[in-house]
Design a protein around this motif. Sequence first.
Motif, PDB file in Angstrom:
ATOM      1  N   TYR A  40       5.235  90.792  72.439  1.00 27.19           N
ATOM      2  CA  TYR A  40       4.306  92.505  72.430  1.00 27.19           C
ATOM      3  C   TYR A  40       3.738  92.196  73.969  1.00 27.19           C
ATOM      4  N   ILE A  41       4.052  93.304  74.394  1.00 29.50           N
ATOM      5  CA  ILE A  41       3.579  93.729  75.958  1.00 29.50           C
ATOM      6  C   ILE A  41       2.824  94.747  76.184  1.00 29.50           C
ATOM      7  N   PHE A  42       1.410  94.852  76.720  1.00 31.76           N
ATOM      8  CA  PHE A  42       0.529  95.241  76.595  1.00 31.76           C
ATOM      9  C   PHE A  42       0.418  96.084  77.897  1.00 31.76           C
ATOM     10  N   PRO A  43       0.962  97.414  78.083  1.00 39.03           N
ATOM     11  CA  PRO A  43       0.823  97.812  79.695  1.00 39.03           C
ATOM     12  C   PRO A  43      -0.416  98.461  80.314  1.00 39.03           C
ATOM     13  N   ILE A  44      -1.050  98.086  81.342  1.00 37.33           N
ATOM     14  CA  ILE A  44      -2.075  97.616  82.135  1.00 37.33           C
ATOM     15  C   ILE A  44      -2.003  98.890  82.543  1.00 37.33           C
ATOM     16  N   ASN A  45      -1.170  99.250  83.462  1.00 34.19           N
ATOM     17  CA  ASN A  45      -1.148 100.963  83.918  1.00 34.19           C
ATOM     18  C   ASN A  45       0.320 100.525  84.321  1.00 34.19           C
ATOM     19  N   ARG A  46       0.887 101.353  85.679  1.00 38.98           N
ATOM     20  CA  ARG A  46       2.361 101.339  85.025  1.00 38.98           C
ATOM     21  C   ARG A  46       3.121  99.756  86.292  1.00 38.98           C
ATOM     22  N   THR A  47       2.056  99.644  86.670  1.00 36.48           N
ATOM     23  CA  THR A  47       2.186  98.226  87.644  1.00 36.48           C
ATOM     24  C   THR A  47       2.730  96.755  87.003  1.00 36.48           C
ATOM     25  N   PHE A  48       1.326  96.564  86.346  1.00 38.32           N
ATOM     26  CA  PHE A  48       1.194  95.781  85.675  1.00 38.32           C
ATOM     27  C   PHE A  48       1.136  95.955  83.682  1.00 38.32           C
ATOM     28  N   ASP A  49       1.590  94.843  83.564  1.00 42.56           N
ATOM     29  CA  ASP A  49       1.472  94.224  81.773  1.00 42.56           C
ATOM     30  C   ASP A  49       1.098  92.587  81.348  1.00 42.56           C
ATOM     31  N   PHE A  50       0.726  92.769  80.488  1.00 45.29           N
ATOM     32  CA  PHE A  50       0.684  91.731  79.475  1.00 45.29           C
ATOM     33  C   PHE A  50       1.490  91.798  78.417  1.00 45.29           C
ATOM     34  N   GLU A  51       1.733  90.464  78.740  1.00 41.99           N
ATOM     35  CA  GLU A  51       2.885  89.759  77.645  1.00 41.99           C
ATOM     36  C   GLU A  51       2.437  88.355  76.822  1.00 41.99           C
ATOM     37  N   ASN A  93       6.112  78.424  70.736  1.00 40.22           N
ATOM     38  CA  ASN A  93       4.859  78.587  71.989  1.00 40.22           C
ATOM     39  C   ASN A  93       4.817  79.887  71.579  1.00 40.22           C
ATOM     40  N   ILE A  94       2.784  80.335  72.295  1.00 37.71           N
ATOM     41  CA  ILE A  94       2.392  81.271  72.406  1.00 37.71           C
ATOM     42  C   ILE A  94       1.962  81.403  74.005  1.00 37.71           C
ATOM     43  N   PRO A  95       3.313  81.995  74.381  1.00 40.61           N
ATOM     44  CA  PRO A  95       3.156  83.218  76.177  1.00 40.61           C
ATOM     45  C   PRO A  95       1.758  83.444  76.356  1.00 40.61           C
ATOM     46  N   VAL A  96       1.083  83.803  77.175  1.00 40.83           N
ATOM     47  CA  VAL A  96       0.258  85.142  77.949  1.00 40.83           C
ATOM     48  C   VAL A  96       0.427  84.662  79.053  1.00 40.83           C
ATOM     49  N   THR A  97       1.582  85.657  79.590  1.00 40.00           N
ATOM     50  CA  THR A  97       1.722  85.755  80.690  1.00 40.00           C
ATOM     51  C   THR A  97       1.607  87.735  81.476  1.00 40.00           C
ATOM     52  N   ALA A  98       1.622  87.517  82.465  1.00 41.43           N
ATOM     53  CA  ALA A  98       1.547  88.950  83.660  1.00 41.43           C
ATOM     54  C   ALA A  98       2.986  89.396  83.990  1.00 41.43           C
ATOM     55  N   ARG A  99       3.535  90.836  83.682  1.00 39.56           N
ATOM     56  CA  ARG A  99       3.995  90.215  85.064  1.00 39.56           C
ATOM     57  C   ARG A  99       3.976  91.999  85.424  1.00 39.56           C
ATOM     58  N   LEU A 100       4.390  91.824  86.841  1.00 39.62           N
ATOM     59  CA  LEU A 100       4.136  92.786  88.133  1.00 39.62           C
ATOM     60  C   LEU A 100       5.577  93.732  88.332  1.00 39.62           C
ATOM     61  N   ASN A 101       5.218  94.865  88.188  1.00 40.69           N
ATOM     62  CA  ASN A 101       6.556  95.624  87.723  1.00 40.69           C
ATOM     63  C   ASN A 101       6.621  96.110  89.379  1.00 40.69           C
ATOM     64  N   PHE A 102       8.091  95.971  89.658  1.00 44.77           N
ATOM     65  CA  PHE A 102       8.349  96.712  90.880  1.00 44.77           C
ATOM     66  C   PHE A 102       8.968  97.064  91.514  1.00 44.77           C
ATOM     67  N   LEU A 103       9.986  97.747  92.510  1.00 48.37           N
ATOM     68  CA  LEU A 103      11.554  99.072  92.570  1.00 48.37           C
ATOM     69  C   LEU A 103      11.610  99.239  91.684  1.00 48.37           C
ATOM     70  N   LYS A 104      10.888 100.018  90.869  1.00 45.09           N
ATOM     71  CA  LYS A 104      11.297 100.775  89.393  1.00 45.09           C
ATOM     72  C   LYS A 104      11.805  99.715  88.299  1.00 45.09           C
ATOM     73  N   TYR A 105      12.956  98.988  88.602  1.00 45.13           N
ATOM     74  CA  TYR A 105      14.151  98.149  87.836  1.00 45.13           C
ATOM     75  C   TYR A 105      13.412  96.568  87.227  1.00 45.13           C
ATOM     76  N   LEU A 106      12.664  95.683  88.720  1.00 45.02           N
ATOM     77  CA  LEU A 106      12.792  94.686  88.636  1.00 45.02           C
ATOM     78  C   LEU A 106      11.053  94.259  87.787  1.00 45.02           C
TER      79      LEU A 106
END
Length: 206
Positions: free
Chosen positions: A70-81, A114-127
């Motif tokens: 499950y991915i929960f977006p914080i904004n366009r740059t950061f996601d919580f997964e 496993n129960i992951p608790v991670t964050a995503r940093l999105n950049f350059l549109k696809y990465l």
Amino acid sequence: MNLKNSTLLLSFILTFTFNSFSQEKTTTKPKKQIGITFSSFGDNDVIRFQQLAGAASYPGDNFYTIGLNYIFPINRTFDFETGIEYSKHNISVHPNLPPDMDNSPYPASLSLINIPVTARLNFLKYLFINGGFLFDIDISNSSPVDSQTGIGAIAGLGINYDFNFGVSLFANPYLKANALLPFSFENYPQRLMESGFRFGVMYKLQ
């Protein structure tokens, strides 16, 4: 400029501004996503941070992980997964015995939730870069490896593509360390170290 032309110009500006604001509002509020993931194609060795004289070695043979994420977006740059994943690891046990004893390798396995608790940093549109913690639950039966129940960590780099019909695909090479903080009471605990590729199919929720 006469009144008619001024009115038309003002209407055009207001329409353009409204459309731009609407598009910006849509893009700045990405939707939550849910989907399935699969991980494999890497290494899964069991190690100790401090080597013990005469101890066996535990190189990995193969593994796979399947998950519901499950991915929960914080904004366009950061996601919580987060989510829940099941993994099966096959390893080879290499005993360290005297030459007059049978030191033939033999297979073994362990299974984890496993129960992951991670964050995503999105950049350059696809990465994106992702990282965070894992809550490991060892559900193995009669494994020669120390219990992997504890807290681990994961970090990776990925590529993501969003389709117009609400589906996203991603590929995510990663490094994972299980049971960095084990809940067992071993003096020199073993830890499952894993590297591989994670693939996901996500669906945007309405």
